[in-house]
Design a protein around this motif. Structure first.
Motif, mmCIF file in Angstrom:
data_model
loop_
_atom_site.group_PDB
_atom_site.id
_atom_site.type_symbol
_atom_site.label_atom_id
_atom_site.label_comp_id
_atom_site.label_asym_id
_atom_site.label_seq_id
_atom_site.Cartn_x
_atom_site.Cartn_y
_atom_site.Cartn_z
ATOM 1 N N THR A 12 85.666 14.522 70.597
ATOM 2 C CA THR A 12 86.549 13.418 70.299
ATOM 3 C C THR A 12 86.390 12.632 68.942
ATOM 4 O O THR A 12 87.072 11.723 68.660
ATOM 5 C CB THR A 12 86.466 12.266 71.359
ATOM 6 N N PRO A 14 87.208 13.649 65.941
ATOM 7 C CA PRO A 14 88.377 13.752 64.936
ATOM 8 C C PRO A 14 89.358 12.599 65.327
ATOM 9 O O PRO A 14 90.223 11.889 64.550
ATOM 10 C CB PRO A 14 89.057 15.134 65.170
ATOM 11 N N VAL A 15 89.438 12.467 66.766
ATOM 12 C CA VAL A 15 90.313 11.398 67.211
ATOM 13 C C VAL A 15 89.917 10.193 67.098
ATOM 14 O O VAL A 15 90.840 9.293 66.688
ATOM 15 C CB VAL A 15 90.452 11.537 68.883
ATOM 16 N N LYS A 17 88.009 9.316 64.282
ATOM 17 C CA LYS A 17 88.546 9.169 62.703
ATOM 18 C C LYS A 17 89.689 8.739 62.683
ATOM 19 O O LYS A 17 90.016 7.735 61.477
ATOM 20 C CB LYS A 17 87.872 10.380 61.849
ATOM 21 N N GLU A 18 90.692 9.153 63.389
ATOM 22 C CA GLU A 18 92.047 8.842 62.958
ATOM 23 C C GLU A 18 92.653 7.703 63.559
ATOM 24 O O GLU A 18 93.456 6.808 63.099
ATOM 25 C CB GLU A 18 92.897 10.185 63.373
ATOM 26 N N ASN A 19 92.024 7.425 65.103
ATOM 27 C CA ASN A 19 92.594 6.507 65.754
ATOM 28 C C ASN A 19 91.564 5.392 66.544
ATOM 29 O O ASN A 19 91.825 4.669 67.282
ATOM 30 C CB ASN A 19 93.631 7.150 66.692
ATOM 31 N N THR A 54 87.303 -3.000 63.427
ATOM 32 C CA THR A 54 86.942 -2.047 62.461
ATOM 33 C C THR A 54 85.637 -1.602 62.648
ATOM 34 O O THR A 54 85.063 -0.481 62.682
ATOM 35 C CB THR A 54 87.304 -2.321 61.113
ATOM 36 N N LEU A 61 82.314 5.722 66.618
ATOM 37 C CA LEU A 61 82.363 7.019 65.747
ATOM 38 C C LEU A 61 80.850 7.396 65.396
ATOM 39 O O LEU A 61 80.676 8.681 65.636
ATOM 40 C CB LEU A 61 83.193 6.897 64.471
#
Length: 399
Positions: A12, A14-15, A17-19, A54, A61
């Protein structure tokens, strides 16, 4: 956790990192809808400016990336644990957070949130919660083991308000029960909690302790947020405008791991921007009181002389103690003597601040910290010799 579950969590990344912020924003909205009582524990200003979302996204992450060996995150977890104990976060709160986090993953990912993935994240969260609860239990135990220590919220009397500059005022807090107060390490902070009528909420905020430990009172020095109607500045402005000498203020015990390393004798450089000088003032005063004769360099930048707090006190210290030097920078320079024009630039100070075995302490906005951190490391200063604290939820990943 099983090997298969760890692989699912890592998948998860990559997900996240993006969302990641999309997920954490959904999580906070969900949690506050179903458990509105938690609004009294969270800084709602950081909810509006997205700082908390954030910071949580970055933490989730990092945890997913290090799921094989989460112990490498212990320094980060300690910093989070320090903040949690200052807000009286307890084990039962982790059940609430876990419930809403797992439901948020399911709702945001939709069909991609398979039962296997949700079970993997449940196991991961339980592992993290166990780490955090254990760390915070140690911190709570350390608090109550100190003379004058406590957990939760304790009433203090505001006995003195002192204007330090056009923007910064110091607040002297004495325990209302006249009992002893816990010692602290210079650089630490306390949380204070006030009721905000505008939000109909109790709201906590962290403020650095701005005087050396003295056993009698805690001093915080707070910047007025000019023209602010944002929740992030409401507590600071309420302290300035509505809290009077003699009023009661609830406070938590000192916490935080941005602290002065007093062991050994080594040169110290203190670098601050604006109100970021408050924890460093405590460090400087402590170094002077303990009789440390190694060189201490005070570097501070602010807009102009009117907003420059503690200028007379630091000037008096530098005049009295030959091993203490100061360098000042004003953005708005009016030909003041011994003041550098512009923002803080370490390169104009030469090699004096790059002595061997020097320890560096930096406090201010994220950009200020990053600039001087990069300058020092580019000149061969080891990362382990540089300590920094960013006000608000951490966004810097420098070490």
């Amino acid at each position: 956790m099983t090997t298969a579950q760890k692989e699912l969590v890592k998948a998860t990344v990559p997900v996240l990192k993006e969302n990641g912020v999309l997920l954490t924003a959904h999580f906070y909205k969900r949690m506050f809808t179903h458990n509105p009582e938690l609004k009294h524990m969270f800084n709602m200003g950081n909810q509006q400016n997205q700082k908390q979302q954030t910071a949580l996204a970055m933490a989730v992450l990092a945890y997913a990336e290090h799921i094989e060996n989460p112990s490498v995150l212990l320094p980060v977890l300690d910093s989070i644990g320090q903040k949690h104990t200052s807000l009286s976060i307890r084990p039962e709160h982790y059940n609430i957070v876990g419930h809403h986090l797992l439901n948020s993953i399911a709702e945001v990912l939709g069909n991609a949130a398979t039962p296997e993935l949700l079970n993997a994240w449940k196991a991961a969260y339980l592992q993290l919660a166990e780490l955090m609860i254990g760390q915070e239990s140690k911190l709570y135990h350390q608090q109550v083991s100190k003379t004058g220590g406590w957990t939760g919220w304790r009433p203090f009397v505001l006995k003195q308000k002192v204007e330090e500059s056009a923007e910064i005022t110091s607040f002297y807090l004495y325990p209302s029960d006249n009992g002893p107060i816990a010692p602290f390490t210079p650089g630490q902070y306390i949380s204070v909690r006030l009721f905000l009528p505008e939000l109909n909420l109790l709201q906590p905020r962290q403020y650095s302790l701005s005087a050396a430990p003295n056993g009698k009172y805690y001093r915080i020095s707070v910047k007025r947020e000019i023209g602010s109607v944002h929740p992030d500045g409401m507590i600071s402005n309420r302290l300035h405008d509505h809290v009077k000498e003699g009023d009661i203020i609830e406070a938590s015990a000192p916490a935080g791991n941005f602290v002065l390393n007093a062991a050994g004798h080594h040169p110290v450089v203190l670098i601050s921007g604006g109100v970021g000088q408050t924890p460093l003032i405590s460090m400087l005063e402590s170094l002077i009181h303990t009789g440390n004769t190694q060189s201490v360099t005070w570097i501070h930048g602010c807009r102009n002389q009117q907003v420059h707090a503690f200028q007379q006190q630091v000037a008096a210290w530098t005049q009295k103690h030959s091993h203490v030097k100061q360098h000042l920078f004003y953005n708005q320079h009016n030909n003041e003597a011994n003041i550098n024009a512009g923002v803080v630039e370490l390169d104009v100070l030469g090699a004096d601040i790059l002595e061997e075995n020097t320890q560096y302490y930096i406090c201010g906005p994220a950009g200020f910290i990053n600039k001087h951190y990069q300058y020092l490391t580019a000149r061969g200063i080891q990362k382990e010799a540089i300590f920094f604290e960013e006000f608000g939820p951490a966004s810097l990943q420098l070490n």
